[in-house]
Design a protein around this motif. Structure first.
Motif, mmCIF file in Angstrom:
data_model
loop_
_atom_site.group_PDB
_atom_site.id
_atom_site.type_symbol
_atom_site.label_atom_id
_atom_site.label_comp_id
_atom_site.label_asym_id
_atom_site.label_seq_id
_atom_site.Cartn_x
_atom_site.Cartn_y
_atom_site.Cartn_z
ATOM 1 N N ILE A 29 3.368 -5.257 -5.849
ATOM 2 C CA ILE A 29 3.003 -4.815 -7.196
ATOM 3 C C ILE A 29 1.492 -4.815 -7.392
ATOM 4 C CG2 ILE A 29 3.171 -5.388 -9.653
ATOM 5 C CD1 ILE A 29 5.944 -6.530 -9.073
ATOM 6 N N PHE A 30 0.827 -5.906 -7.009
ATOM 7 C CA PHE A 30 -0.576 -6.088 -7.373
ATOM 8 C C PHE A 30 -1.568 -5.483 -6.375
ATOM 9 C CE2 PHE A 30 1.477 -9.455 -9.850
ATOM 10 C CZ PHE A 30 0.888 -9.246 -11.082
ATOM 11 N N ASN A 31 -1.118 -5.150 -5.177
ATOM 12 C CA ASN A 31 -2.050 -4.588 -4.200
ATOM 13 C C ASN A 31 -2.325 -3.113 -4.426
ATOM 14 O OD1 ASN A 31 -2.234 -7.036 -2.994
ATOM 15 N ND2 ASN A 31 -1.029 -6.548 -1.173
ATOM 16 N N GLY A 32 -1.595 -2.492 -5.370
ATOM 17 C CA GLY A 32 -1.782 -1.071 -5.602
ATOM 18 C C GLY A 32 -2.861 -0.742 -6.601
ATOM 19 N N GLY A 33 -3.520 -1.732 -7.141
ATOM 20 C CA GLY A 33 -4.578 -1.480 -8.111
ATOM 21 C C GLY A 33 -4.087 -1.532 -9.545
ATOM 22 N N THR A 34 -5.012 -1.296 -10.481
ATOM 23 C CA THR A 34 -4.707 -1.393 -11.906
ATOM 24 C C THR A 34 -3.658 -0.380 -12.330
ATOM 25 O OG1 THR A 34 -6.979 -2.132 -12.322
ATOM 26 C CG2 THR A 34 -5.695 -1.355 -14.220
ATOM 27 N N ILE A 39 1.742 0.812 -14.565
ATOM 28 C CA ILE A 39 2.949 1.642 -14.526
ATOM 29 C C ILE A 39 4.178 0.814 -14.152
ATOM 30 C CG2 ILE A 39 4.083 3.533 -13.272
ATOM 31 C CD1 ILE A 39 1.398 4.939 -13.224
ATOM 32 N N ILE A 40 4.055 -0.076 -13.187
ATOM 33 C CA ILE A 40 5.192 -0.901 -12.800
ATOM 34 C C ILE A 40 5.547 -1.881 -13.909
ATOM 35 C CG2 ILE A 40 5.964 -2.683 -11.180
ATOM 36 C CD1 ILE A 40 4.539 -1.231 -8.981
ATOM 37 N N ILE A 148 8.013 8.584 -14.962
ATOM 38 C CA ILE A 148 6.869 7.673 -15.041
ATOM 39 C C ILE A 148 6.441 7.256 -13.636
ATOM 40 C CG2 ILE A 148 6.129 5.380 -15.809
ATOM 41 C CD1 ILE A 148 7.887 5.748 -18.260
ATOM 42 N N GLY A 149 7.425 7.034 -12.759
ATOM 43 C CA GLY A 149 7.106 6.728 -11.370
ATOM 44 C C GLY A 149 6.344 7.859 -10.700
ATOM 45 N N PHE A 150 6.766 9.096 -10.961
ATOM 46 C CA PHE A 150 6.062 10.243 -10.396
ATOM 47 C C PHE A 150 4.664 10.389 -10.987
ATOM 48 C CE2 PHE A 150 10.473 12.197 -9.697
ATOM 49 C CZ PHE A 150 10.561 11.616 -8.436
ATOM 50 N N LEU A 151 4.507 9.972 -12.247
ATOM 51 C CA LEU A 151 3.173 9.962 -12.847
ATOM 52 C C LEU A 151 2.260 9.037 -12.056
ATOM 53 C CD1 LEU A 151 1.163 10.617 -15.124
ATOM 54 C CD2 LEU A 151 2.146 8.708 -16.427
ATOM 55 N N GLY A 152 2.792 7.882 -11.670
ATOM 56 C CA GLY A 152 2.010 6.976 -10.823
ATOM 57 C C GLY A 152 1.687 7.604 -9.478
ATOM 58 N N THR A 153 2.623 8.417 -8.964
ATOM 59 C CA THR A 153 2.366 9.118 -7.701
ATOM 60 C C THR A 153 1.179 10.065 -7.840
ATOM 61 O OG1 THR A 153 4.710 9.029 -7.131
ATOM 62 C CG2 THR A 153 3.369 10.654 -5.976
ATOM 63 N N VAL A 154 1.178 10.824 -8.926
ATOM 64 C CA VAL A 154 0.081 11.775 -9.159
ATOM 65 C C VAL A 154 -1.238 11.033 -9.324
ATOM 66 C CG1 VAL A 154 -0.820 13.514 -10.741
ATOM 67 C CG2 VAL A 154 1.622 13.485 -10.181
ATOM 68 N N ILE A 155 -1.206 9.936 -10.111
ATOM 69 C CA ILE A 155 -2.436 9.156 -10.312
ATOM 70 C C ILE A 155 -2.950 8.605 -8.985
ATOM 71 C CG2 ILE A 155 -3.379 7.062 -11.357
ATOM 72 C CD1 ILE A 155 -1.510 7.540 -13.732
ATOM 73 N N THR A 182 -0.538 3.111 -4.325
ATOM 74 C CA THR A 182 -0.118 3.236 -5.730
ATOM 75 C C THR A 182 0.933 4.324 -5.882
ATOM 76 O OG1 THR A 182 -2.286 2.509 -6.516
ATOM 77 C CG2 THR A 182 -0.918 3.737 -8.070
ATOM 78 N N ALA A 183 0.711 5.453 -5.215
ATOM 79 C CA ALA A 183 1.646 6.576 -5.308
ATOM 80 C C ALA A 183 3.037 6.188 -4.826
ATOM 81 C CB ALA A 183 1.105 7.757 -4.498
ATOM 82 N N MET A 184 3.108 5.474 -3.725
ATOM 83 C CA MET A 184 4.414 5.149 -3.148
ATOM 84 C C MET A 184 5.149 4.071 -3.938
ATOM 85 S SD MET A 184 4.742 7.228 -0.625
ATOM 86 C CE MET A 184 3.891 8.378 -1.714
ATOM 87 N N THR A 185 4.444 3.013 -4.335
ATOM 88 C CA THR A 185 5.117 1.899 -5.017
ATOM 89 C C THR A 185 5.639 2.308 -6.389
ATOM 90 O OG1 THR A 185 2.950 1.143 -5.819
ATOM 91 C CG2 THR A 185 3.820 0.084 -3.847
ATOM 92 N N THR A 186 4.884 3.099 -7.124
ATOM 93 C CA THR A 186 5.350 3.510 -8.455
ATOM 94 C C THR A 186 6.543 4.453 -8.347
ATOM 95 O OG1 THR A 186 3.692 5.293 -8.482
ATOM 96 C CG2 THR A 186 3.109 3.209 -9.548
ATOM 97 N N THR A 187 6.554 5.298 -7.331
ATOM 98 C CA THR A 187 7.686 6.202 -7.136
ATOM 99 C C THR A 187 8.963 5.410 -6.865
ATOM 100 O OG1 THR A 187 6.257 7.937 -6.259
ATOM 101 C CG2 THR A 187 8.596 8.105 -5.768
ATOM 102 N N VAL A 188 8.860 4.441 -5.970
ATOM 103 C CA VAL A 188 10.030 3.615 -5.637
ATOM 104 C C VAL A 188 10.515 2.848 -6.860
ATOM 105 C CG1 VAL A 188 10.821 1.637 -4.283
ATOM 106 C CG2 VAL A 188 9.444 3.406 -3.200
ATOM 107 N N ALA A 189 9.589 2.244 -7.602
ATOM 108 C CA ALA A 189 9.964 1.471 -8.790
ATOM 109 C C ALA A 189 10.628 2.366 -9.832
ATOM 110 C CB ALA A 189 8.732 0.791 -9.388
ATOM 111 N N GLY A 190 10.077 3.558 -10.056
ATOM 112 C CA GLY A 190 10.660 4.475 -11.032
ATOM 113 C C GLY A 190 12.060 4.915 -10.651
#
Length: 230
Positions: A29-34, A39-40, A148-155, A182-190
């Motif tokens: 969670i925390f290694n992907g940045g702010t 998003i998570i 929202i997960g895909f939004l993290g992917t785009v970001i 960040t892109a991968m972790t938010t996608t998985v979480a979403g």
């Protein structure tokens, strides 16, 4: 063979290998940045809301589906014997949608059957609304969480390409990997939150349909009772 022996004898190298192999959920969670953390965090809140609604509704629907198998027989005996007050009392003591619909019908006895049927249908609509309370929020979570997960992917991809652009094509792999991470972790979480909410929503809809069918069957039995010759 000699290389593996040297690695086995070198404790520091062994520690490095073990550190590279282990990755906790907190690190994920925390290694992907702010951006990843924000998003998570939103997705975790959505997951909590979805689970709360699911369990609250499943217990409510389970309670609504419980009714004495001898209930309609007792109503039949009371109505056939002209004991309408006793029938109303039985319905009042039975906390279920079926009992409330039956009580509504009993209170209309003496009026045309169409009026009784309309009163039961109106009461049934209110009962279905109570059963479906907040269930639509689950559907919203199921659809919104992956987005929202895909939004993290785009970001994350924007951050990665921005790093490449500002470094003139000489970006460090660590900085570049942070955006992709960040892109991968938010996608998985979403996707995880969306799948859980989607399964919960469909299960609640299925359970609600069963209760509605039971309500309809008992309403038909009650109307048939009124049509029986005394």
């Amino acid at each position: 063979m000699l290389l593996f022996q040297d690695l086995a004898q070198d404790p520091e190298m062994g520690d490095v290998l073990s550190e590279e192999k282990t990755l906790s959920v907190i690190d994920l969670i925390f290694n992907g940045g702010t951006g990843s953390v924000v998003i998570i965090s939103v997705l975790f809140i959505m997951l909590f809301v979805a689970l709360y609604i699911y369990f609250e509704r499943i217990f409510a629907i389970k309670a609504a589906s419980k009714i004495d198998s001898n209930f309609m027989n007792q109503i039949r005996d009371h109505v056939s014997g002209g004991k309408l007050d006793a029938a109303k009392m039985l319905c009042a003591q039975t906390d279920s949608p079926v009992a409330r619909l039956t009580e509504k019908g009993i209170s209309r006895i003496g009026k045309p059957l169409d009026d009784i049927n309309t009163a039961i249908e109106n009461a049934g609509t209110l009962e279905v609304y109570k059963l479906e309370k907040n269930v639509s929020i689950l559907a919203t979570v199921a659809g919104a969480a992956p987005m929202i997960g895909f939004l993290g992917t785009v970001i994350g991809m924007i951050l990665a390409f921005h790093e490449m652009a500002t470094s003139g094509g000489q970006a460090e792999m660590g900085s570049l990997a942070s955006g992709i991470y960040t892109a991968m972790t938010t996608t998985v979480a979403g996707l995880i939150v969306g799948i859980i909410a989607y399964i919960g929503y469909n299960h609640l809809v299925n359970r609600t349909d069963k209760v509605v069918h039971k309500m309809e069957a008992n309403a038909v039995d009650f109307l048939d009772l009124l049509n029986e010759p005394l």
